[in-house]
Design a protein around this motif. Sequence first.
Motif, short mmCIF file in Angstrom:
data_model
loop_
_atom_site.label_atom_id
_atom_site.label_comp_id
_atom_site.label_asym_id
_atom_site.label_seq_id
_atom_site.Cartn_x
_atom_site.Cartn_y
_atom_site.Cartn_z
N PRO A 128 6.83 3.41 -1.04
CA PRO A 128 6.05 2.26 -1.53
C PRO A 128 5.02 2.66 -2.58
O PRO A 128 4.79 1.92 -3.54
N LEU A 132 4.97 0.92 -6.25
CA LEU A 132 3.79 0.17 -6.68
C LEU A 132 3.11 0.82 -7.88
O LEU A 132 2.51 0.12 -8.71
N LEU A 136 2.36 -2.03 -10.51
CA LEU A 136 0.98 -2.51 -10.55
C LEU A 136 0.16 -1.68 -11.53
O LEU A 136 0.53 -0.56 -11.88
N LEU A 141 -4.58 0.40 -8.59
CA LEU A 141 -3.96 0.94 -7.38
C LEU A 141 -4.67 2.21 -6.92
O LEU A 141 -4.94 2.38 -5.72
#
Length: 493
Positions: A128, A132, A136, A141
């Motif tokens: 993940p 991401l 993102l 992040l």
Amino acid sequence: PFGSSDPGSICAWHERAAAIARPMASRAETQERGEAQRGVDERTALLGAAGHQNANASGAASKGVPPVSWAIVMLVFLTSFANCLNQGDRAIMPLAVIPMGEESGWSMSESGWVLGSFSIGYIMSQIPGGVLSTLLPSWLLLGTSVFAWSTFTAITPLAYDYGLLPLLMSRYFMGVFEGFCLPTCIKILTDYVPSHALSRAFSVLYVSGTAGVLAVTVVCPLLPDWPLMFYIPGAVGGAWCVAVVAFLAIVKVDVREDLGQEALRHNRLREGGDPLTFSDTFATYANLAKSPAVLALCAAQFASNAMLWTLAFWIPTYLHEIFEVPLDSMGIVAWPLLCGGLGTVASGQLADWALAEGHCSVLLLRRAATAFSLLVPAVCLSALWAAPSLEVAIGILCVSAFSHGTYSVGPLANHADLTDEHAGFTFSVMNLFGTIPAITAGPLTAAVVEAAGGSGEGESWLPVFASSAVLNVIGALVYVTLSRADRIDSECR
């Protein structure tokens, strides 16, 4: 011409109309593309980087290593300091578990769960985190993950007061949020740092983790109360978040602008004219994960981390049992950490110089650095079990750590060679394999040593160090055979 029934006249009119429309459409399309890219161009100019060139072209560049802007230096510093916190915060519990266990009367099994709960959370967020980091805004992040794990670090004493289960959950979620750090750091450096400075940037990123562990190892035992081991790093993480917000404001890298540019980039048109869909992105991730070049990275990372986690968990026990080093003198393990940091910095400088001067290709550099970082420690580990004295053992560990410093300009920097857009994802796949030894090194090593005669006998450690040496050799061979240093993005879409 509309009143004419002559097909030739109608065709001639259409040709004239098309001739007039084509330049107008071309100008409109050019203007639209220019507006779409203006944000990226302005941001890149502010950071002093003109975008990445092909890594292989850097070897043929003009002689000498070009300078980088102050913004790039600050960007590398802040990114590396996040990794310093990342590595340092996870090194606190192996020290704090001793007084915590004595206060609460934990068994060895309970202490093991306290230590291992972090790794369970960490491995859960690897993939993940890589996905991401691609989808993102990178700074958003990274900032969120640093703030979250620093919060869980700071509340560890409070969770301890409420019992073992809240403490385990706190450690688990700390591991989850730390799992987002390195993939995002890799993505930031790949996006913003010019190709002629990448090796140095990755070496600084790598050595910052060593600096974090070294700081914790030296400072934490000197604190008067164990809760301070968690309060102070938690506060430092909060200060880092404030510094990043100030940096982004100065260089005008707005996270909202980042989000817009990421959305624009991921919805770009392919050659056929169709926008990318989620299924296209998923297919890209799947193809990247099974690419031989990425599998080469996984093999190297598994071997490297199997060695590093085994040493991190058991070298204090080995020195205490074999050479009778007292616990309050374990600061001696700082010497290998210092040597590892020196090797990392030196290899980064040497790598960028070699590429700028055209002495070798990028692929040759990556393969040579990886082989050196794994094979020399393999020889050292094979001799460690038979070290006749403490001084010889520490010397062997120092040589091993220094040579392993070249790993930063091997597999770590290789992500930027393979892909810009998905560098965070490829790192997360690699680190997923590298996290497996973090879970198995503790109990598996204990079982092997006990089966071989107990930790007080030097021969009992031979299977442990020999198995790590064999894994290093296998990892080096796989990497040298399958690794690449050219773009694989288009092949995996």
